[in-house]
Design an enzyme around this catalytic site. Structure first.
Site, PDB file in Angstrom:
ATOM      1  N   ARG A 115      -0.935  56.626 116.950  1.00  0.00           N
ATOM      2  CA  ARG A 115       0.242  56.990 117.776  1.00  0.00           C
ATOM      3  C   ARG A 115       1.094  58.028 117.034  1.00  0.00           C
ATOM      4  O   ARG A 115       1.664  58.941 117.646  1.00  0.00           O
ATOM      5  CB  ARG A 115       1.054  55.716 118.054  1.00  0.00           C
ATOM      6  CG  ARG A 115       2.420  55.957 118.651  1.00  0.00           C
ATOM      7  CD  ARG A 115       3.191  54.644 118.770  1.00  0.00           C
ATOM      8  NE  ARG A 115       4.573  54.871 119.137  1.00  0.00           N
ATOM      9  CZ  ARG A 115       5.521  53.924 119.098  1.00  0.00           C
ATOM     10  NH1 ARG A 115       5.214  52.688 118.730  1.00  0.00           N
ATOM     11  NH2 ARG A 115       6.761  54.197 119.440  1.00  0.00           N
ATOM     12  N   ASN A 168       9.311  48.592 109.253  1.00  0.00           N
ATOM     13  CA  ASN A 168       8.557  47.985 110.364  1.00  0.00           C
ATOM     14  C   ASN A 168       7.684  48.980 111.144  1.00  0.00           C
ATOM     15  O   ASN A 168       6.664  48.581 111.703  1.00  0.00           O
ATOM     16  CB  ASN A 168       9.493  47.213 111.294  1.00  0.00           C
ATOM     17  CG  ASN A 168      10.495  48.096 111.986  1.00  0.00           C
ATOM     18  OD1 ASN A 168      10.883  49.132 111.459  1.00  0.00           O
ATOM     19  ND2 ASN A 168      10.913  47.698 113.163  1.00  0.00           N
ATOM     20  N   TYR A 169       8.124  50.248 111.179  1.00  0.00           N
ATOM     21  CA  TYR A 169       7.241  51.307 111.703  1.00  0.00           C
ATOM     22  C   TYR A 169       7.282  52.436 110.679  1.00  0.00           C
ATOM     23  O   TYR A 169       7.749  53.545 110.951  1.00  0.00           O
ATOM     24  CB  TYR A 169       7.678  51.764 113.105  1.00  0.00           C
ATOM     25  CG  TYR A 169       7.284  50.766 114.166  1.00  0.00           C
ATOM     26  CD1 TYR A 169       6.033  50.812 114.765  1.00  0.00           C
ATOM     27  CD2 TYR A 169       8.139  49.735 114.528  1.00  0.00           C
ATOM     28  CE1 TYR A 169       5.641  49.870 115.708  1.00  0.00           C
ATOM     29  CE2 TYR A 169       7.758  48.774 115.460  1.00  0.00           C
ATOM     30  CZ  TYR A 169       6.512  48.854 116.047  1.00  0.00           C
ATOM     31  OH  TYR A 169       6.121  47.916 116.971  1.00  0.00           O
ATOM     32  N   GLY A 244      17.065  51.975 110.178  1.00  0.00           N
ATOM     33  CA  GLY A 244      17.101  50.735 109.403  1.00  0.00           C
ATOM     34  C   GLY A 244      18.196  49.843 109.935  1.00  0.00           C
ATOM     35  O   GLY A 244      18.582  49.945 111.105  1.00  0.00           O
ATOM     36  N   GLY A 245      18.695  48.967 109.076  1.00  0.00           N
ATOM     37  CA  GLY A 245      19.710  48.010 109.501  1.00  0.00           C
ATOM     38  C   GLY A 245      21.120  48.509 109.198  1.00  0.00           C
ATOM     39  O   GLY A 245      21.390  49.722 109.208  1.00  0.00           O
ATOM     40  N   ASP A 246      22.011  47.564 108.868  1.00  0.00           N
ATOM     41  CA  ASP A 246      23.423  47.900 108.668  1.00  0.00           C
ATOM     42  C   ASP A 246      23.678  48.838 107.491  1.00  0.00           C
ATOM     43  O   ASP A 246      24.761  49.433 107.398  1.00  0.00           O
ATOM     44  CB  ASP A 246      24.238  46.613 108.457  1.00  0.00           C
ATOM     45  CG  ASP A 246      24.498  45.897 109.777  1.00  0.00           C
ATOM     46  OD1 ASP A 246      24.200  46.486 110.833  1.00  0.00           O
ATOM     47  OD2 ASP A 246      24.988  44.755 109.740  1.00  0.00           O
ATOM     48  N   GLY A 248      22.715  51.608 107.292  1.00  0.00           N
ATOM     49  CA  GLY A 248      22.993  52.887 107.944  1.00  0.00           C
ATOM     50  C   GLY A 248      24.484  53.091 108.189  1.00  0.00           C
ATOM     51  O   GLY A 248      24.972  54.224 108.193  1.00  0.00           O
ATOM     52  N   GLU A 263      19.419  55.283 113.614  1.00  0.00           N
ATOM     53  CA  GLU A 263      18.827  54.282 114.529  1.00  0.00           C
ATOM     54  C   GLU A 263      18.942  52.970 113.806  1.00  0.00           C
ATOM     55  O   GLU A 263      18.249  52.747 112.811  1.00  0.00           O
ATOM     56  CB  GLU A 263      17.338  54.540 114.688  1.00  0.00           C
ATOM     57  CG  GLU A 263      16.942  55.735 115.478  1.00  0.00           C
ATOM     58  CD  GLU A 263      15.425  55.745 115.666  1.00  0.00           C
ATOM     59  OE1 GLU A 263      14.698  55.599 114.674  1.00  0.00           O
ATOM     60  OE2 GLU A 263      14.993  55.889 116.804  1.00  0.00           O
ATOM     61  N   CYS A 297      12.876  46.766 116.351  1.00  0.00           N
ATOM     62  CA  CYS A 297      14.269  46.957 116.768  1.00  0.00           C
ATOM     63  C   CYS A 297      14.390  46.661 118.253  1.00  0.00           C
ATOM     64  O   CYS A 297      15.433  46.237 118.731  1.00  0.00           O
ATOM     65  CB  CYS A 297      14.732  48.370 116.448  1.00  0.00           C
ATOM     66  SG  CYS A 297      13.727  49.630 117.205  1.00  0.00           S
ATOM     67  N   THR A 298      13.305  46.885 118.991  1.00  0.00           N
ATOM     68  CA  THR A 298      13.347  46.689 120.443  1.00  0.00           C
ATOM     69  C   THR A 298      12.826  45.315 120.878  1.00  0.00           C
ATOM     70  O   THR A 298      12.583  45.104 122.063  1.00  0.00           O
ATOM     71  CB  THR A 298      12.512  47.779 121.147  1.00  0.00           C
ATOM     72  OG1 THR A 298      11.211  47.770 120.571  1.00  0.00           O
ATOM     73  CG2 THR A 298      13.127  49.152 120.997  1.00  0.00           C
TER      74      THR A 298
END
Ligand SMILES: NC(=O)c1ccc[n+]([C@@H]2O[C@H](COP(=O)([O-])OP(=O)(O)OC[C@H]3O[C@@H](n4cnc5c(N)ncnc54)[C@H](O)[C@@H]3O)[C@@H](O)[C@H]2O)c1
Length: 496
Positions: A115, A168-169, A244-246, A248, A263, A297-298
C-alpha cells in the site's frame, strides 16, 4: 534478509543509520535495543545517534534540497516511481521486520508495504499535476483597481522537512510524508519510531537504491524522548510532519515559526441508531475496533448505542469478538501482542478502572499473557470511567448506552480528541444530520472509521491534529505560495 539490504546491517549485528547516502555507525558507540512485543526480548538494535550527527543530517539535507528543488518535476516523479517499484520487489523483508518490531500480523504487514508503494506512485502522479500548474490573477477584480497588474502565484518548496511517523503504520505514515515532501522539492530528515526503526531503514534503502542524490533523505535513529526535542527545535527545520500521540501537542507548542502537520490520537466513536442494520453494524464495529489489536488511530474506540437496541447489538458484537483468533503475528492471528509492556499495563489499567466502577466485561474475565491481551468488550461504561474518554490503543471496546443520539453527539463533542467517528442508520437524512453535528475531522456513514483510501482528506480536530493529510492535502502542506507580480504601464485586456 536479501542481499538488497546487506549494507544496512553493521558487522556487529546492529543496524546503521543513513546520512549523505552512506550507511553509518554512530560515533556514540551506543545502540538502542528494539524489543519484540511478542516476547519482550531484544530482537534488533539501531544506532543511538548523537546531536552532532543530527546537525550533520540537517546540514546535508539543506545542501541536497537546493539541488533537488532545481530537478525537473518529471524527474522527481520518475525517481519516486522507481522507489515504488523497488519497494514492491523488496517488500517481504520489510514486512518480516514489521512482524518482529511491531507484532503486526504477517499478511497485514505485507499489505502495508505494498500500500505504501502504491501511495508513492499515486503521489508522484498527483504531484506532477499539482505542482505543474500555478495561478494567474489580474488586478481588476479588486474594487478600484485597473488591469495593470498580473500576479503569478506559484508553489515553492519549504526546505528541509522533519518527518516523524509512529510505530503502528511505521512505513505507510513515513511515505505519506516523504512522498509529498520530495515531489514538492523538499529534502527530508526522517526520525523513525523506535519500534519500526529497522523497517524504516530498509525502506530508506529502496530510496537509496533508486539513485537518490546524497542527503535528500537522511535517517537518524535514537529514542524520541532523547533526541526528539533536539530534532524538532533544530534551527534548520523548515517544517514538521508528525504522527503520534500527545507528544505532538508538546512539539506543536515548541515548534516556533515553521509549518506543522500533526496527526494525533483519536477516540473514534460509533453512534448506533435504533434503526441500524444490526448484523452489518456489529460486523463493522468488530473489524473496526479490533483490527491490529485496536492499535489504529482510526479504530472504533467507543460505541454509543441507543439504549432501546443495546440488548440486541451487544450480543452480536460479543459473538463476533469471540470468533477472533488470538496469538502470534507470524501465525497471522487477528489479535496479537500490543506494542509494549507499558502499553499493555495502561490498557489493563483502563479495563480495571471500568470494572471497579461497575462496568460489565462481556467477554469474560480480563486475560493477558505478557503483551498479549484477549479482546475485551466492556458494556455499561459510564462517563465517570476513564474508558469513556481515553484512547486505549489496544483490543478493548467500551460501550456506552445512551438515551438518544443527541446524548451520543454531546459525548463525542465533549472529548478533547476529535479524529474520526461513524454513524449507523438506514435513514440517510438522520445520518447526515448526525454527521454534521459531530465535531470530528471525518465521519463515516455505515462503516467503521478508516484512513484510506490514501488520497481522501484526513484530519483531526482539537487535540487530534493540525492540518489535513491525504495525498493532495499533503502536497499542499509541503509547499508555500510565492507570488511574482508583473506591473504594466497601462491597463491591458486580453483580446481587448
Ligand atoms: N491521527 C493519525 O493519523 C494517527 C495515525 C497513527 C497513529 N496515531 C496515534 O499515534 C499514537 C501511537 O503511536 P506512537 O505510540 O508511536 O506515538 P508516540 O507519540 O509515542 O510516538 C510517535 C513518534 O514520536 C517520536 N517521539 C517520541 N518523543 C518525541 C519527542 N519528544 N520529540 C519528537 N519525537 C518524539 C517517537 O519516537 C515516534 O517516532 C496513538 O495515539 C495513535 O492514535 C495517529
Amino acid at each position: 534478509m536479501s542481499s538488497f539490504y546487506a549494507e544496512v546491517l553493521g558487522q556487529n549485528g546492529s543496524y546503521k543509520f543513513f546520512l549523505d547516502n552512506e550507511w553509518r555507525e554512530s560515533a556514540s558507540g551506543k545502540q538502542l535495543a528494539i524489543l519484540n512485543p511478542s516476547t519482550n526480548a531484544p530482537v534488533y538494535s539501531v544506532q543511538a545517534c548523537t546531536k552532532a550527527e543530527v546537525d550533520e543530517a540537517f546540514q546535508s539535507a539543506k545542501r541536497a534540497q537546493k539541488t533537488w528543488a532545481r530537478t525537473p518535476l518529471w524527474r522527481r516523479a520518475e525517481f519516486l516511481h522507481k522507489v515504488a517499484a523497488l519497494m514492491r520487489e523488496n517488500a517481504q523483508p520489510i514486512a518480516d521486520v514489521l512482524v518482529k518490531e511491531v507484532a503486526k500480523p504477517a499478511v497485514d504487514a505485507y499489505t502495508e508495504v505494498v500500500r505504501s508503494a502504491d501511495l508513492i506512485s499515486y503521489t508522484a502522479e498527483e504531484g506532477l499535476r499539482y505542482f505543474g500548474e500555478g495561478k494567474l490573477l489580474a488586478s481588476d477584480s479588486f474594487p478600484g483597481q485597473d488591469r495593470t497588474k498580473l500576479c503569478m502565484a506559484s508553489k515553492v518548496p519549504l526546505g528541509v522537512v522533519l518527518a516523524i511517523p509512529p510505530f503502528n503504520y511505521a512505513i505507510n505514515l513515513a511515505v505519506s510524508k516523504i512522498g509529498p515532501a520530495l515531489m514538492a522539492g523538499n529534502s527530508v530528515v526522517l526520525k523513525p519510531p523506535t519500534q519500526g526503526s529497522v523497517a524504516n531503514l530498509l525502506m530508506v534503502q529502496c530510496f537509496a537504491a533508486a539513485g537518490m542524490p546524497p542527503g535528500l533523505i537522511n535517517c537518524v535513529t535514537g529514542r524520541g524522548s532523547e533526541i526528539g526535542d533536539y530534532l524538532t527545535t533544530h534551527p534548520l527545520v523548515n517544517a514538521i510532519s508528525f504522527t503520534g500521540g500527545d507528544t505532538g501537542i508538546d512539539i506543536a507548542r515548541k515548534a516556533g515559526m515553521v509549518p506543522i502537520q500533526m496527526e494525533l490520537g483519536g477516540k473514534d466513536a460509533a453512534i448506533v441508531c435504533a434503526d441500524a442494520d444490526l448484523a452489518a453494524t456489529a460486523s463493522h464495529i468488530v473489524k473496526g475496533a479490533f483490527s491490529y489489536s485496536g492499535q489504529r488511530c482510526t479504530a472504533v474506540k467507543l460505541v454509543l448505542v441507543e439504549e432501546c437496541i443495546a440488548d440486541e447489538l451487544v450480543p452480536r458484537v460479543v459473538e463476533g469478538v469471540k470468533r477472533m483468533s488470538v496469538g502470534m503475528p507470524e501465525d497471522n492471528k487477528q489479535i496479537t501482542p500490543v506494542i509494549s509492556e507499558s502499553s499493555a499495563n495502561f490498557i489493563e489499567g483502563l479495563v480495571r478502572d471500568a470494572e471497579a466502577k461497575g462496568a460489565t466485561l462481556c467477554t469474560g474475565p480480563f486475560r493477558r499473557e505478557g503483551n498479549l491481551i484477549w479482546p475485551v468488550v466492556v458494556d455499561n461504561v459510564t462517563p465517570d470511567m476513564r474508558l469513556a474518554w481515553e484512547e486505549p490503543f489496544g483490543p478493548v471496546l467500551p460501550i456506552v448506552r445512551v438515551k438518544d443520539t443527541q446524548e451520543a453527539v454531546e459525548h463525542v463533542n465533549a472529548n478533547r480528541l476529535a479524529l474520526q467517528g461513524c454513524v449507523f442508520t438506514k435513514d440517510i437524512d438522520r445520518a447526515i444530520a448526525i454527521a454534521d453535528a459531530m465535531e470530528t475531522g471525518s465521519v463515516q456513514i455505515n462503516s467503521a472509521p478508516a484512513r484510506g483510501p490514501d488520497h481522501f482528506p484526513f484530519q483531526g480536530f482539537r487535540d487530534s491534529g493540525i492540518g489535513s493529510q491525504g495525498v493532495t492535502n499533503s502536497l499542499a502542506f509541503m509547499c508555500k505560495t510565492k507570488t511574482t507580480v508583473i506591473n504594466m504601464p497601462k491597463p491591458s485586456f486580453t483580446m481587448g
